[in-house]
Structure formats: C-alpha cells, structure tokens
Write an enzyme that holds these catalytic residues in place. Structure first.
Site, PDB file in Angstrom:
ATOM      1  N   TYR A  56      46.193 -69.637  24.082  1.00 34.95           N
ATOM      2  CA  TYR A  56      47.055 -70.661  24.664  1.00 34.95           C
ATOM      3  C   TYR A  56      47.318 -71.783  23.673  1.00 34.95           C
ATOM      4  CZ  TYR A  56      43.098 -73.894  25.292  1.00 34.95           C
ATOM      5  OH  TYR A  56      42.045 -74.751  25.080  1.00 34.95           O
ATOM      6  N   LYS A  73      42.327 -70.252  19.617  1.00 29.50           N
ATOM      7  CA  LYS A  73      42.499 -71.036  20.851  1.00 29.50           C
ATOM      8  C   LYS A  73      42.566 -70.045  22.012  1.00 29.50           C
ATOM      9  CE  LYS A  73      44.832 -75.300  22.251  1.00 29.50           C
ATOM     10  NZ  LYS A  73      43.633 -76.060  22.584  1.00 29.50           N
ATOM     11  N   GLU A  99      32.317 -79.873  16.743  1.00 29.90           N
ATOM     12  CA  GLU A  99      33.405 -80.596  17.405  1.00 29.90           C
ATOM     13  C   GLU A  99      32.931 -80.993  18.799  1.00 29.90           C
ATOM     14  OE1 GLU A  99      36.866 -78.061  17.937  1.00 29.90           O
ATOM     15  OE2 GLU A  99      35.635 -76.354  18.518  1.00 29.90           O
ATOM     16  N   LEU A 145      38.046 -75.651  16.301  1.00 29.04           N
ATOM     17  CA  LEU A 145      39.476 -75.425  16.494  1.00 29.04           C
ATOM     18  C   LEU A 145      40.218 -76.288  15.469  1.00 29.04           C
ATOM     19  CD1 LEU A 145      41.481 -74.009  18.559  1.00 29.04           C
ATOM     20  CD2 LEU A 145      41.955 -76.348  19.253  1.00 29.04           C
TER      21      LEU A 145
END
Ligand code: PMP
Length: 287
Positions: free
Chosen positions: A34, A148, A180, A204
């Site tokens: 996505y 993702k 992250e 990401l």
C-alpha cells in the site's frame, strides 16, 4: 457527512458499497502492499516518489504493477477530485487477488486494486509546540521492513503498546540500534548533528525522511546518516518522528525520561519551519 467515493477494480463507488471476496489474498494472507499520499490544497505531495516506493514494494513481493505511473497519477487525481476537502490523505492498496487458499502464488489472477481518500489529519498545534511522549520496544518485526506491506500486525501490536502507555508512538531498537517507530521514521540530534538510521531492510524508506534529509543538506544542518546505537538515542538532545501525516514532530519524553530540556529543540524548530515553507513552495508551484 458527504459519502467517501472509493475506487475498486476499475470502478468508482461509495465506500459503503465497496466489497471484496473473502478469498482475497489480502484478507487471507496480508499479501499486498500500500501507499499513503498526503494531499495539500488538492495537490498530491511527492506523488512520483510515492509511486517509486510503490514499485519497490511490488518488486519486493514479486507482483507486477497493474497500472502505469500515468494511470496511477490520473486515478489519484480523480479520487481527490471526487472527495471533499482540500487536504486529504489518499490510501491505495494492491493485493495479489482472489484465489483458493494456498500459500504459493496463484497463476493468472488479477490483482485487487483499491484507492480511497480521507480528510488529512496533521498533528494539532499543541503537539507541535510541546512535543509528544514516546515509549520504546524491541523491534520484533520481520526483516523486510522496507516493503510497505499490508501485513502490519507487528506494527499494530507495537503501536498498541504506546496507546496502552498513553504515549504517541513506540520508538524501536533492533540488535542495539535505532530502527524506526511503528508508523514513522525517527531522527535524533546530538551535539547539533542530525543523525538518521540508514535506509535498509530494517526501516521503511519514508518520503518525509527524504524531505528532511534534503532540507537539512540544503540548509547546512550538519547531518550524519549512520547506525544510531540505543544509548545515543536515549541520551540525545532531540528526537523527532517523521511521516506523511505527522510531518515532523518532536519527542520530548522517552520511557518517561525527559529528552533535552523537555521542550522541542532548536534544530527541530528550524526543521519544522523549513518543512512548512517547503510545503508552501511546492503548493504555490503546483497552483
Ligand atoms: N515507517 C513506518 C513503519 C511507517 O508506517 C511510515 C508511514 N506510514 C513511515 C516510516 C513514514 O513514511 P512516510 O514519510 O512516507 O509517511
């Protein structure tokens, strides 16, 4: 309230009418990818970069891109035009499609393509001015965090830890280094130097991360992209979260301990202003 108009497999329809079969591999396996694209004043922010990352995610799960970049661009503009509000958040998802349940890839199945738009919710002024509290956790997700993927169970479990603790996000460490947060990238500032974990399979590749690095370089903010050991993050003068919807947000406490002097730091305030200026410039150019 106006009805949301969504796109599903070639058609626009009200959100309430959009249906997918239960054998969709997105539902059965989380087999899909996505993107989330912020829209300011009806301008899709950094759309080419989002489409590039989408291609990276599709390559990562060995799924052919069902649309060309020109088709994605037209579709994204159509969704924005069909929905209300100048500031929106466009969500798109592609799954491997509908097939009898079996782990291996099905042959000759059409991917499911879905797009919707919601009102864009950016952090309230108070959060920008005061910063937010975060907790930390071990990053137990898989080793392909650069994709993702819609398989977000790890991120959801981690995010819920922060909600349970009354915190805004969970900052994660893997093998002693900063990775992250559950839905944002993380930067730290030590001795006036902005430190960012490198883009690799553990994080990401954030679109906002790139904007922040570009703005730092263009404005001579000292910058070092390298592994950030856990103790360096915990004792940093500043910690920031970045994402398309959070933009740049200061973390002023970590696991209940104050970061810096407990207020968003000087480097953050500079970057926040640069980011807002940059957004304005991009929108003016697009108008
Ligand atoms: N990391 C993770 C795990 C995320 O989910 C997100 C945003 N959804 C980000 C980083 C930030 O990416 P972007 O700046 O492109 O929104």
């Amino acid at each position: 309230m106006a009805t949301d108009i969504v796109y599903l497999n070639g058609e626009f329809m009200p959100l309430e009418e959009a249906r997918i079969p239960v054998l969709d591999r997105g539902f059965i396996f989380g087999d899909g990818v996505y993107e989330v694209i912020p829209v300011y004043s009806r301008h899709l922010f950094r759309l080419p970069e989002h489409l590039q990352r989408l291609q990276h995610s599709l390559d990562g799960i060995r799924l052919a891109n069902p649309l060309t970049d020109a088709e994605w661009t037209k579709l994204a503009h159509d969704i924005v035009a069909r929905n209300q509000g100048d500031d929106q958040s466009v969500y798109l998802q592609i799954t491997r499609g509908v097939a009898r349940r079996a782990h291996e890839f099905p042959g000759h199945v059409k991917p499911t393509v879905f797009m919707m738009s919601s009102p864009l919710v950016t952090p309230p002024r108070e959060q920008v001015e005061k910063g937010v509290a975060c907790i930390t956790a071990t990053d137990f997700r898989w080793l392909k965090c650069d994709i993702k993927s819609v398989s977000l169970l790890g991120n959801c479990l981690l995010k819920q830890l922060s909600v349970d603790a009354g915190a805004a996000e969970v900052v994660m460490f893997r093998d002693g280094c900063l990775t992250e947060a559950s839905a944002s990238n993380v930067f730290v500032v030590r001795s006036g130097v902005l430190l960012a974990p490198p883009k690799n399979h553990l994080i990401l590749p954030g679109i906002t991360y790139d904007v922040v690095l570009e703005l730092a370089a263009a404005n001579k903010i000292p910058l070092d992209v390298r592994e950030v050991p856990e103790h360096e993050a915990r004792t940093a003068q500043e910690i920031w979260l970045t994402s398309s919807t959070r933009e740049v947000l200061a973390v002023t406490s970590l696991d209940g301990r104050t970061i810096g002097d407990g207020k968003p730091g000087a480097v953050f305030r500079r970057m926040h202003a640069l980011y807002q200026d940059y957004k304005q410039t991009v929108m003016r150019r697009a108008a």
